[in-house]
Motif scaffolding. Structure first.
Motif, short mmCIF file in Angstrom:
data_model
loop_
_atom_site.label_atom_id
_atom_site.label_comp_id
_atom_site.label_asym_id
_atom_site.label_seq_id
_atom_site.Cartn_x
_atom_site.Cartn_y
_atom_site.Cartn_z
N MET A 167 37.42 14.77 -22.82
CA MET A 167 38.49 15.73 -23.06
C MET A 167 38.71 16.53 -21.78
SD MET A 167 38.61 18.98 -25.73
CE MET A 167 38.42 17.98 -27.19
N ASP A 168 39.96 16.62 -21.37
CA ASP A 168 40.33 17.51 -20.29
C ASP A 168 40.96 18.73 -20.95
OD1 ASP A 168 39.46 16.08 -18.02
OD2 ASP A 168 41.12 14.68 -18.29
N GLU A 169 40.14 19.78 -21.07
CA GLU A 169 40.52 20.99 -21.78
C GLU A 169 40.87 22.05 -20.76
OE1 GLU A 169 41.19 24.03 -24.36
OE2 GLU A 169 39.81 24.24 -22.69
N GLN A 170 42.04 22.61 -20.89
CA GLN A 170 42.57 23.50 -19.86
C GLN A 170 41.68 24.71 -19.58
OE1 GLN A 170 46.70 24.12 -20.33
NE2 GLN A 170 46.91 25.09 -18.35
N LEU A 171 41.01 25.23 -20.59
CA LEU A 171 40.15 26.39 -20.38
C LEU A 171 38.70 26.01 -20.08
CD1 LEU A 171 41.45 28.64 -23.29
CD2 LEU A 171 41.96 28.87 -20.85
N ALA A 172 38.19 24.99 -20.76
CA ALA A 172 36.77 24.63 -20.63
C ALA A 172 36.51 23.56 -19.58
CB ALA A 172 36.23 24.15 -21.97
N GLY A 173 37.56 22.93 -19.07
CA GLY A 173 37.39 21.87 -18.08
C GLY A 173 37.15 20.52 -18.73
N ARG A 174 36.48 19.64 -18.02
CA ARG A 174 36.22 18.28 -18.51
C ARG A 174 34.98 18.28 -19.41
NH1 ARG A 174 38.62 13.67 -16.74
NH2 ARG A 174 37.63 11.74 -17.39
N ILE A 175 35.14 17.73 -20.58
CA ILE A 175 34.06 17.64 -21.57
C ILE A 175 33.82 16.16 -21.82
CG2 ILE A 175 33.35 18.21 -23.92
CD1 ILE A 175 35.61 20.47 -23.67
N GLU A 176 32.59 15.73 -21.68
CA GLU A 176 32.25 14.32 -21.87
C GLU A 176 31.18 14.19 -22.94
OE1 GLU A 176 31.44 12.34 -18.19
OE2 GLU A 176 33.22 13.15 -17.23
N GLY A 177 31.47 13.38 -23.96
CA GLY A 177 30.51 13.09 -25.01
C GLY A 177 30.68 13.99 -26.23
N ARG A 178 30.65 13.36 -27.41
CA ARG A 178 30.82 14.10 -28.67
C ARG A 178 29.71 15.13 -28.87
NH1 ARG A 178 31.55 10.35 -33.52
NH2 ARG A 178 29.34 9.99 -33.18
N ASP A 179 28.49 14.83 -28.47
CA ASP A 179 27.41 15.80 -28.65
C ASP A 179 27.66 17.07 -27.83
OD1 ASP A 179 26.10 14.15 -30.45
OD2 ASP A 179 24.73 13.33 -28.94
N THR A 180 28.17 16.91 -26.62
CA THR A 180 28.52 18.07 -25.78
C THR A 180 29.61 18.87 -26.45
OG1 THR A 180 27.91 16.86 -23.79
CG2 THR A 180 29.34 18.78 -23.50
N LEU A 181 30.64 18.18 -26.94
CA LEU A 181 31.74 18.86 -27.63
C LEU A 181 31.23 19.61 -28.85
CD1 LEU A 181 34.82 19.32 -27.95
CD2 LEU A 181 34.86 17.21 -29.31
N ARG A 182 30.39 18.97 -29.63
CA ARG A 182 29.87 19.59 -30.85
C ARG A 182 29.10 20.88 -30.52
NH1 ARG A 182 29.73 17.08 -35.57
NH2 ARG A 182 29.58 15.00 -34.63
N SER A 183 28.29 20.84 -29.48
CA SER A 183 27.53 22.05 -29.12
C SER A 183 28.45 23.17 -28.64
CB SER A 183 26.45 21.74 -28.09
OG SER A 183 27.02 21.40 -26.85
N MET A 184 29.53 22.81 -27.97
CA MET A 184 30.49 23.83 -27.52
C MET A 184 31.21 24.47 -28.72
SD MET A 184 32.22 21.94 -24.26
CE MET A 184 33.34 23.28 -23.93
N MET A 185 31.51 23.68 -29.72
CA MET A 185 32.30 24.17 -30.85
C MET A 185 31.51 25.08 -31.78
SD MET A 185 35.10 23.07 -29.88
CE MET A 185 36.09 23.69 -31.22
N THR A 186 30.21 25.12 -31.65
CA THR A 186 29.42 26.01 -32.51
C THR A 186 29.77 27.47 -32.29
OG1 THR A 186 27.58 26.09 -30.96
CG2 THR A 186 27.48 24.39 -32.69
N GLY A 187 30.33 27.82 -31.14
CA GLY A 187 30.68 29.20 -30.84
C GLY A 187 32.08 29.62 -31.24
#
Length: 123
Positions: A32-52
């Motif tokens: 994912m190229d997310e405009q605020l968070a930058g480049r996110i690679e891997g569903r596990d990374t995304l999942r940990s970010m979304m907990t907040g």
């Protein structure tokens, strides 16, 4: 799952705060190229970010306005309206681009005005 159904679930899960189910719509090796968070690679990374997400926003809605689906690609125009944890309003028009394989999102990029989201860092 058909592309349009994945998109419908994407927005339904986001708007109801079901972030684990939302993350399940992505492939394990997603990017994912997310405009605020930058480049996110891997569903596990995304999942940990979304907990907040629940801590950042008192309320959050990302309402899709237009879907354009072409095979394994899609673009969605949407409108985010939210309130920061401290109650400050956030509103932005958004354009998301998606690619899919086997009913999962493999790539996503979003584009929006970043100025409204500065209230999150000021809260």
């Amino acid at each position: 799952m058909p592309t349009r159904e994945v998109l419908t679930r994407y927005y339904r899960f986001a708007n109801s705060g079901q972030w684990d189910r939302w993350c399940d719509l992505f492939a394990e090796t997603m990017v994912m190229d997310e405009q605020l968070a930058g480049r996110i690679e891997g569903r596990d990374t995304l999942r940990s970010m979304m907990t907040g997400m629940g801590e950042l926003y008192a309320s959050f809605e990302n309402r899709p306005l237009h879907f354009l689906v072409d095979g394994n690609q899609a673009a969605v125009v949407s409108r985010i309206t939210a309130r920061s944890a401290s109650g400050k309003p956030v509103a932005a028009d958004v354009m998301n681009y998606f690619r899919f394989e086997n009913g999962l999102i493999t790539y996503m990029a979003n584009y929006h005005d970043t100025l409204p989201f500065q209230v999150l860092s000021q809260s």
